[in-house]
Design a protein around this motif. Structure first.
Motif, PDB file in Angstrom:
ATOM      1  N   GLU A   1      -3.448  -2.132  -3.549  1.00 16.61           N
ATOM      2  CA  GLU A   1      -4.440  -3.165  -3.842  1.00 16.61           C
ATOM      3  C   GLU A   1      -3.772  -4.511  -4.117  1.00 16.61           C
ATOM      4  O   GLU A   1      -4.213  -5.543  -3.628  1.00 16.61           O
ATOM      5  N   ARG A   2      -2.679  -4.495  -4.877  1.00 14.63           N
ATOM      6  CA  ARG A   2      -1.975  -5.739  -5.223  1.00 14.63           C
ATOM      7  C   ARG A   2      -1.272  -6.362  -4.014  1.00 14.63           C
ATOM      8  O   ARG A   2      -1.184  -7.568  -3.897  1.00 14.63           O
ATOM      9  N   SER A   3      -0.713  -5.527  -3.155  1.00 16.80           N
ATOM     10  CA  SER A   3       0.121  -6.022  -2.054  1.00 16.80           C
ATOM     11  C   SER A   3      -0.615  -6.203  -0.739  1.00 16.80           C
ATOM     12  O   SER A   3      -0.131  -6.916   0.141  1.00 16.80           O
ATOM     13  N   GLY A   4      -1.741  -5.513  -0.567  1.00 18.21           N
ATOM     14  CA  GLY A   4      -2.427  -5.564   0.719  1.00 18.21           C
ATOM     15  C   GLY A   4      -1.780  -4.664   1.758  1.00 18.21           C
ATOM     16  O   GLY A   4      -2.053  -4.787   2.948  1.00 18.21           O
ATOM     17  N   VAL A   5      -0.913  -3.749   1.319  1.00 19.36           N
ATOM     18  CA  VAL A   5      -0.242  -2.794   2.205  1.00 19.36           C
ATOM     19  C   VAL A   5      -0.884  -1.431   1.967  1.00 19.36           C
ATOM     20  O   VAL A   5      -1.153  -1.059   0.820  1.00 19.36           O
ATOM     21  N   SER A   6      -1.114  -0.690   3.026  1.00 20.67           N
ATOM     22  CA  SER A   6      -1.789   0.598   2.873  1.00 20.67           C
ATOM     23  C   SER A   6      -0.980   1.561   2.008  1.00 20.67           C
ATOM     24  O   SER A   6       0.251   1.514   1.979  1.00 20.67           O
ATOM     25  N   ARG A   7      -1.694   2.431   1.327  1.00 16.37           N
ATOM     26  CA  ARG A   7      -1.081   3.437   0.460  1.00 16.37           C
ATOM     27  C   ARG A   7      -0.116   4.312   1.260  1.00 16.37           C
ATOM     28  O   ARG A   7       0.985   4.616   0.809  1.00 16.37           O
ATOM     29  N   SER A   8      -0.519   4.700   2.474  1.00 12.19           N
ATOM     30  CA  SER A   8       0.332   5.589   3.275  1.00 12.19           C
ATOM     31  C   SER A   8       1.623   4.889   3.703  1.00 12.19           C
ATOM     32  O   SER A   8       2.693   5.500   3.687  1.00 12.19           O
ATOM     33  N   THR A   9       1.548   3.604   4.050  1.00 11.77           N
ATOM     34  CA  THR A   9       2.754   2.859   4.428  1.00 11.77           C
ATOM     35  C   THR A   9       3.691   2.742   3.237  1.00 11.77           C
ATOM     36  O   THR A   9       4.907   2.929   3.365  1.00 11.77           O
TER      37      THR A   9
ATOM     38  N   SER B   1       3.896   4.756   0.651  1.00 11.01           N
ATOM     39  CA  SER B   1       4.446   6.082   0.390  1.00 11.01           C
ATOM     40  C   SER B   1       5.563   6.415   1.378  1.00 11.01           C
ATOM     41  O   SER B   1       6.633   6.902   0.984  1.00 11.01           O
ATOM     42  N   ARG B   2       5.328   6.144   2.650  1.00  4.66           N
ATOM     43  CA  ARG B   2       6.336   6.443   3.673  1.00  4.66           C
ATOM     44  C   ARG B   2       7.587   5.591   3.487  1.00  4.66           C
ATOM     45  O   ARG B   2       8.704   6.055   3.700  1.00  4.66           O
ATOM     46  N   ALA B   3       7.423   4.317   3.058  1.00  9.36           N
ATOM     47  CA  ALA B   3       8.577   3.440   2.818  1.00  9.36           C
ATOM     48  C   ALA B   3       9.379   3.948   1.614  1.00  9.36           C
ATOM     49  O   ALA B   3      10.611   3.966   1.652  1.00  9.36           O
TER      50      ALA B   3
END
Length: 188
Positions: free
Chosen positions: A31-39, A41-43
């Motif tokens: 929510e803070r970054s605008g990056v998906s949760r799955s991305t 987690s994978r990173a």
């Protein structure tokens, strides 16, 4: 399955540590970054190599420059960094190679980075990692188009663009050959 890069592994662990230190769930960071949760987690698990745009968004959330973040996955910084020891990070997806020539160091606000963009490479950042970041971009070889906020600048070898970054930026290699530049970064 891709081969795991040791830098990606250390970077993923550092990203997970930063998120944990802030007490954020993956959902909260998404929510803070605008990056998906799955991305995210994978990173963190080093299943993907983080792109420059992804790291920029996370650096913004954590209030640090990309060089600071990348230096945190290295051993303790030395005052002298030989060329062969300078950390190189590559965003293969965008054609961007970044060398930390003078990595960040405690007590110092400036750092020096060498960037290389492949012909046609185009990198857009939606925000600076740290608002008000001062940057001096000196084109060493090739041609580069840099957009700061909504103002575009066509740069040739030898040109220098000075800027204080508060909003979006874009770096695009416009020539037939690679663009190589030095970037002096000074934290506010």
């Amino acid at each position: 399955m891709r081969d795991e890069d040791p830098i990606d592994t250390r970077l993923g662990a550092r990203l997970a540590e930063l998120r944990s230190r802030h007490g954020w769930s993956l959902d909260a960071l998404a929510e803070r970054s605008g990056v998906s949760r799955s991305t995210l987690s994978r990173a963190e698990r080093a299943e993907i190599s983080a792109t420059a745009a992804l790291l920029n968004r996370l650096c913004h959330v954590y209030g640090r420059t990309m060089s600071q973040l990348l230096s945190e996955v290295e051993a303790e910084p030395a005052p002298l960094v030989r060329a062969a020891e300078q950390q190189v990070w590559e965003d293969r997806a965008s054609g961007f190679v970044r060398r930390s020539v003078s990595p960040p160091h405690a007590g110092l606000r400036g750092e020096l980075v060498e960037g290389r963009l492949a012909p046609g490479a185009d990198i857009a950042y939606d925000r600076p990692p740290v608002p008000g970041l001062e940057q001096h971009l000196w084109v060493l070889d090739g041609t580069l188009e840099v957009t700061v906020a909504d103002l575009g600048h066509a740069l040739d070898a030898g040109d220098c663009l000075r800027m204080r970054v508060f909003g979006p930026t874009r770096f695009r290699c416009t020539g037939p050959g690679e663009a190589r530049y030095a970037l002096a970064v000074v934290r506010p």
